[in-house]
Design a protein around this motif. Structure first.
Motif, mmCIF file in Angstrom:
data_model
loop_
_atom_site.group_PDB
_atom_site.id
_atom_site.type_symbol
_atom_site.label_atom_id
_atom_site.label_comp_id
_atom_site.label_asym_id
_atom_site.label_seq_id
_atom_site.Cartn_x
_atom_site.Cartn_y
_atom_site.Cartn_z
ATOM 1 N N GLY A 584 0.684 -1.085 -0.129
ATOM 2 C CA GLY A 584 0.099 0.086 0.106
ATOM 3 C C GLY A 584 0.729 1.313 -0.160
ATOM 4 O O GLY A 584 1.813 1.408 -0.703
ATOM 5 N N ASP A 585 0.590 2.255 0.690
ATOM 6 C CA ASP A 585 1.206 3.539 0.910
ATOM 7 C C ASP A 585 2.506 3.348 1.364
ATOM 8 O O ASP A 585 3.377 4.355 1.318
ATOM 9 C CB ASP A 585 0.368 4.595 1.602
ATOM 10 N N ALA A 586 2.924 2.369 1.979
ATOM 11 C CA ALA A 586 4.333 2.171 2.553
ATOM 12 C C ALA A 586 5.334 1.593 1.529
ATOM 13 O O ALA A 586 6.258 1.414 1.823
ATOM 14 C CB ALA A 586 4.424 1.125 3.608
ATOM 15 N N ALA A 587 4.723 1.386 0.365
ATOM 16 C CA ALA A 587 5.582 0.862 -0.888
ATOM 17 C C ALA A 587 6.701 1.844 -1.269
ATOM 18 O O ALA A 587 6.407 2.945 -1.291
ATOM 19 C CB ALA A 587 4.748 0.540 -1.930
ATOM 20 N N ASP A 588 8.023 1.425 -1.439
ATOM 21 C CA ASP A 588 8.988 2.277 -1.604
ATOM 22 C C ASP A 588 9.077 2.449 -3.014
ATOM 23 O O ASP A 588 8.805 1.511 -3.935
ATOM 24 C CB ASP A 588 10.455 1.359 -0.963
ATOM 25 N N LEU A 589 9.358 3.705 -3.546
ATOM 26 C CA LEU A 589 9.289 4.104 -4.782
ATOM 27 C C LEU A 589 10.352 3.496 -5.366
ATOM 28 O O LEU A 589 10.116 3.210 -6.811
ATOM 29 C CB LEU A 589 9.160 5.630 -4.872
ATOM 30 N N THR A 590 11.613 3.375 -5.127
ATOM 31 C CA THR A 590 12.624 2.900 -5.672
ATOM 32 C C THR A 590 12.716 1.522 -5.591
ATOM 33 O O THR A 590 12.748 1.014 -6.762
ATOM 34 C CB THR A 590 14.076 3.551 -5.236
ATOM 35 N N LEU A 591 12.583 0.856 -4.631
ATOM 36 C CA LEU A 591 12.830 -0.534 -4.306
ATOM 37 C C LEU A 591 11.578 -1.396 -4.953
ATOM 38 O O LEU A 591 11.767 -2.446 -5.743
ATOM 39 C CB LEU A 591 13.040 -0.932 -2.813
ATOM 40 N N ASP A 592 10.452 -0.964 -4.575
ATOM 41 C CA ASP A 592 9.297 -1.574 -4.803
ATOM 42 C C ASP A 592 8.358 -1.352 -5.999
ATOM 43 O O ASP A 592 8.039 -2.175 -6.717
ATOM 44 C CB ASP A 592 8.195 -1.580 -3.669
ATOM 45 N N LEU A 593 8.684 -0.079 -6.552
ATOM 46 C CA LEU A 593 7.987 0.389 -7.687
ATOM 47 C C LEU A 593 8.906 0.740 -8.822
ATOM 48 O O LEU A 593 8.344 1.266 -10.030
ATOM 49 C CB LEU A 593 7.089 1.591 -7.179
ATOM 50 N N HIS A 594 10.123 0.567 -8.575
ATOM 51 C CA HIS A 594 11.363 0.461 -9.536
ATOM 52 C C HIS A 594 11.388 2.060 -10.340
ATOM 53 O O HIS A 594 11.433 2.178 -11.482
ATOM 54 C CB HIS A 594 11.092 -0.510 -10.817
ATOM 55 N N LEU A 595 11.185 3.222 -9.565
ATOM 56 C CA LEU A 595 11.394 4.510 -9.850
ATOM 57 C C LEU A 595 12.448 4.733 -9.913
ATOM 58 O O LEU A 595 12.914 5.457 -8.896
ATOM 59 C CB LEU A 595 10.285 5.180 -9.149
ATOM 60 N N ASP A 596 13.240 5.028 -11.094
ATOM 61 C CA ASP A 596 14.774 5.533 -11.300
ATOM 62 C C ASP A 596 14.439 7.239 -11.384
ATOM 63 O O ASP A 596 13.448 7.835 -11.727
ATOM 64 C CB ASP A 596 15.500 5.229 -12.059
#
Length: 917
Positions: A584-596
């Protein structure tokens, strides 16, 4: 006498148009006047009426060449552009039925329409057409100018008349079989000739402010967008500026910079612009309340700071596509902007009523246009009859005539004594209580919107235990909610206070007993800005039927179609992992959602388009979790009152004056520069090096000093491997992006030495932001003396080499925009895609931003290579080093279907091949 003769000529043309192909004659007559301005990527592309007519004629010749006969179908799917307009008018000339689709529509719906209408040709953007079945011939906008016949065919099809079918507009079918409305030439002319007759009366006044410029924010696949983008502008030789970036600050700047006269918008865009002004203009609410009783010219003078920010030529909005809330209309009228609205629908080919632009009646959608008959049924529904009503529908692969000449619109309205029509809402939205009383949701919504802390509200019906009743779904401005009812566990108290205050102004039967917080950042809308009320209704019924009803907002499940997650998928090019959904909202943008870093740039652009908010690169970089990102967007969506402490520099005093009611307060700069957070020092993106004196000095410097010095000291061998006609060919005038490997500080002069005169003399060079920043701020030069001289170096290098900053991370959007402006002004752009110097001369991997820059710039790329410079550096042989060579490669033409990463890899390989050759 001459003016009267011209007026008679226009009146004769207005009454004698027998088909819409006559507008192409107007294109030819308007000649070199600008017709269309579009903004693909970071570019500005202007097309004259003569060029538009020529391109339409070439499309027309293609249709004739492929023997596409009158009545056959051509599907048109792409973003608004000159190519879109030309393709449409080519079909008009040939009597071919156009099937325009929304550029933001789904592939699934487009595929179903494709199967239903069986077109003989599909025209549009490459990105759209690549998703459709390839069995039908396709022509992309990107390649059309190379593939179309050279000789135009501008002679209209002889059989054209008012009864000729023009187009099929699909307005439904997302959950059932697609159904389309068939318009004829006469349907459009029934509205167009009324407008043309009125335009003739004011033609001599229009000459004073000519050319009129329309900012067009609507899809051309809808009738409102077509009237403002296709039919009306040729009558005035007006310019149409197609804009799809709905960021409020961007729209204001576009209106000011392009000297726009009128903006064609939907109410949602007006709401975004209002929020922008509320967040940036000091003390606006109090000033609005004080100005309402004043005359229009007094109000204009009182809000001249707002008008200055939009530009002095801008005076009106034309609103359509959805109902305009009364309080939003009052806001813009109080600011002394004309707000013209009308009433119509796809089946009526847009216009039934229209407000006169110089005699606007507030709260009204205008008076009935000539030739229309309107009947109001007992239940308030509008019935319409007239030549503008479509008489055929497209169903299941064929055209079917309608049976009843009276069209039941499904809308509710009332006519006042002066003939003004007042829109009351959709018939299907009315809530009929168990007592038989009719509740109009708009009445309750207006009462709730007046309450502090309410950003938006939708009222829908719910079948409660005692029959249907209204339920309010609200979006709140947390910053405007008092501390005792903030969302830290007391969110229900905030809703209760708002609903109780609104209920006091409502009759007993209209009062709200249930209110919910909408879990998304905004309510769902169509691409035309219409509220998708049925989706809100479905959510409300599910929510109230759930055993979780009454739980805190964070305990309830969010709206299933999470647009922010969809934008993340678009930016990263990867689906959201199941683990990230579970977090949910705790998802890490870099590690979990692959946002470089590059994906963050793409995400910022996508959020600007989707939500109409400007998120700074720094703020986006500081967001680490999905929850941080939601809070960031939510904060930007909420109107914020500027505080004196946040006003930068000399602007800090403006807010104090405004608070005191000083009419000289709030200059235009305050509106554009008011920040939400403290800002770092930012380098400018200068255009003064493009001025004629600086350009002349730069040419003299390059030809008299730089080239002789390079020849004397380095004497590199120059080798061209480009084919004739490429951008690097001496005879090619097309501006391009030049890329090369980066080895030393003197790479720029070496590369310019190898290029033809017309290229090197008009080159803008991207340079490391850090180096320019150090020069500008007098730092990192080795000692205090060189630090003192550093600003001089900054100004000289900027002037003599036309450099601009290229940051490594945050700020890429501004750099890309400047590169686009340079290309628009005829400058080539030199970029070092590695992002840093390679001491050994070996090519490093290109940063992925070069792919995005090239895709946005929509131009060709010329690869170059510095060979032997790495060896010379290692051996410290600077005077005429052996083996030093500058290789200029063949052009690389971007493919619209490849991703940024794929294009980056292709460009890197092109430079690597030159190094290895």
């Amino acid at each position: 006498m001459q003016l009267r003769a011209i007026a008679r000529q226009f009146a004769h043309r207005a009454n004698m148009r027998s088909h819409l192909a006559s507008l192409v004659d107007d294109f030819v007559r308007h000649g070199k006047q600008i017709a269309v301005v579009s903004y693909p990527g970071n570019r500005r592309v202007a097309t004259s009426y003569a060029e538009l007519a020529h391109l339409a004629g070439r499309f027309s010749a293609l249709l004739a060449q492929q023997k596409i006969a009158p009545g056959e179908r051509v599907l048109l799917w792409g973003a608004n552009s000159a190519e879109w307009v030309a393709a449409f008018f080519a079909c008009v000339l040939r009597g071919v039925l156009v099937v325009p689709l929304d550029a933001h529509g789904s592939v699934e719906f487009a595929t179903r329409v494709l199967a239903d209408v069986a077109p003989l040709l599909v025209i549009g953007d490459a990105a759209h057409l690549s998703q459709l079945p390839s069995r039908i011939p396709q022509l992309t906008f990107e390649q059309c100018r190379q593939q179309l016949p050279v000789a135009p065919l501008l002679t209209p099809e002889p059989s054209l008349n008012r009864e000729t079918p023009l187009q099929i507009l699909f307005t439904s079918g997302t959950t059932s079989e697609p159904k389309g409305v068939v318009h004829t030439h006469g349907n459009v002319l029934a509205s167009l000739q009324v407008l043309e007759s009125e335009i003739i009366k004011y033609r001599k006044y229009e000459r004073i402010v000519h050319p009129l410029r329309f900012l067009h924010t609507l899809p051309l696949s809808h009738v409102f967008g077509q009237f403002m983008g296709l039919w009306v502008p040729p009558l005035l030789a007006a310019q149409v500026h197609y804009e799809d970036n709905l960021l409020a600050a961007h729209l204001v700047e576009r209106i000011r910079a392009e000297r726009i006269s009128v903006a064609a918008v939907v109410p949602r865009v007006l709401e975004l612009l209002r929020r922008h002004l509320e967040a940036t203009v000091p003390n606006l609410s109090a000033r609005l309340a004080a100005a309402q009783p004043q005359r229009v010219w007094t109000r204009w003078w009182h809000f001249r700071d707002v008008h200055r920010s939009f530009g002095w030529k801008f005076w009106a909005f034309v609103s359509g596509g959805a109902a305009l809330p009364a309080e939003l209309e009052l806001f813009w009228n109080t600011l002394a902007f004309a707000l013209v609205q009308g009433y119509g629908m796809t089946e009526t080919t847009a216009l039934i009523t229209l407000n006169h632009p110089l005699r606007v009646a507030q709260g009204s959608v205008g008076k009935l246009l000539p030739g229309r008959e309107v009947r109001v049924a007992e239940d308030g529904e509008i019935l319409v009859r007239g030549p503008m009503v479509a008489q055929s529908m497209w169903r299941k692969g064929r055209m079917e005539p309608t049976s009843d000449p009276w069209l039941a619109t499904g809308d509710l309205a009332a006519m006042d004594a002066s003939g003004q029509m007042h829109f009351l809402g959709r018939k299907g939205d009315v809530i009929v209580t168990a007592a038989g009383l009719n509740i109009h949701p708009t009445d309750i919504e207006e009462a709730l919107r007046r309450q502090p802390g309410v950003r938006d509200v939708v009222v829908v019906g719910w079948d409660g235990p005692y029959g249907p009743e209204p339920v309010a779904a609200l979006l709140l401005d947390e910053g405007n909610i008092s501390a005792d009812t903030a969302v830290n566990g007391a969110g229900d108290a905030a809703l209760q206070r708002i609903v109780q205050a609104a209920n006091q102004s409502l009759p007993e039967f209209q009062r709200v007993r249930h209110a919910l917080r909408w879990p998304e950042l905004e309510f769902p809308h169509t691409t035309l800005g219409k509220l998708l009320r049925r989706q809100v209704t479905a959510w409300v019924n599910t929510r109230l039927a759930s055993p979780l009803h009454g739980a805190k907002p964070e305990q309830t499940q969010a709206y299933p179609q999470d647009r922010l997650l969809h934008l993340l998928e678009t930016a990263t090019g990867q689906p959201v992992p199941k683990s990230a959904e579970a977090a949910g909202d705790a998802a890490d943008l870099t590690l979990d959602l692959h946002l470089d870093s590059l994906a963050r740039v793409q995400l910022a652009l996508a959020m600007e388009q989707e939500f109409g908010v400007a998120v700074s690169d720094e703020a986006l970089a500081a967001a680490h979790t999905l929850g941080d990102l939601r809070q960031l967007v939510r904060r930007e969506l909420e109107p914020q009152r500027p505080a004196a402490a946040t006003v930068p520099g000399a602007l800090a005093g403006a807010e104090t004056a405004a608070s005191a009611g000083d009419e000289k307060s709030a200059p235009a700069e305050t509106i554009r520069l008011q920040p939400r957070e403290a800002q770092r020092f930012e380098l400018p993106y200068p255009r003064w090096p493009w001025s004629a004196p600086v350009q002349a000095a730069r040419v003299l410097f390059l030809e008299i000093i730089v080239r002789p010095l390079v020849w004397l000291l380095a004497h590199p061998r120059v080798r061209h491997v480009a084919a004739a006609g490429s951008p690097s060919d001496p005879n090619s005038p097309q501006p391009a992006i030049y890329i090369a490997n980066h080895v030393t500080y003197i790479d720029g002069p070496l590369l310019l030495y190898a290029l033809p005169a017309h290229v090197r003399r008009r080159m803008a060079v991207a340079m490391s932001e850090n180096i320019l920043m150090d020069w500008r701020l007098r730092r990192s030069q080795g000692n205090w003396f060189f630090n003192l001289l550093a600003p001089i170096e900054y100004w000289l290098v900027t002037a003599l080499f036309n450099v601009f900053p290229m940051p490594a991370g945050a700020g890429l959007r501004q750099s890309f925009q400047h590169a686009g402006h340079a290309l628009d002004h005829g400058y080539n752009v030199l970029v070092f895609p590695e992002g840093h110097r390679a001491d050994d001369g070996r090519l490093q991997h290109f940063r992925p931003g070069i792919g995005m820059l090239v895709q946005q710039s929509r131009t060709n790329v010329v690869p170059m290579a510095l060979r032997g410079l790495g060896e010379a550096r290692q051996q410290r042989r600077w005077l005429r080093p052996p083996g030093l060579e500058v290789v200029v490669g063949d052009r690389v033409v971007p493919d619209g279907n490849e991703s940024n990463a794929e294009l980056t890899e292709r460009l890197e390989n092109a430079v690597r091949q030159l190094l290895d050759s």
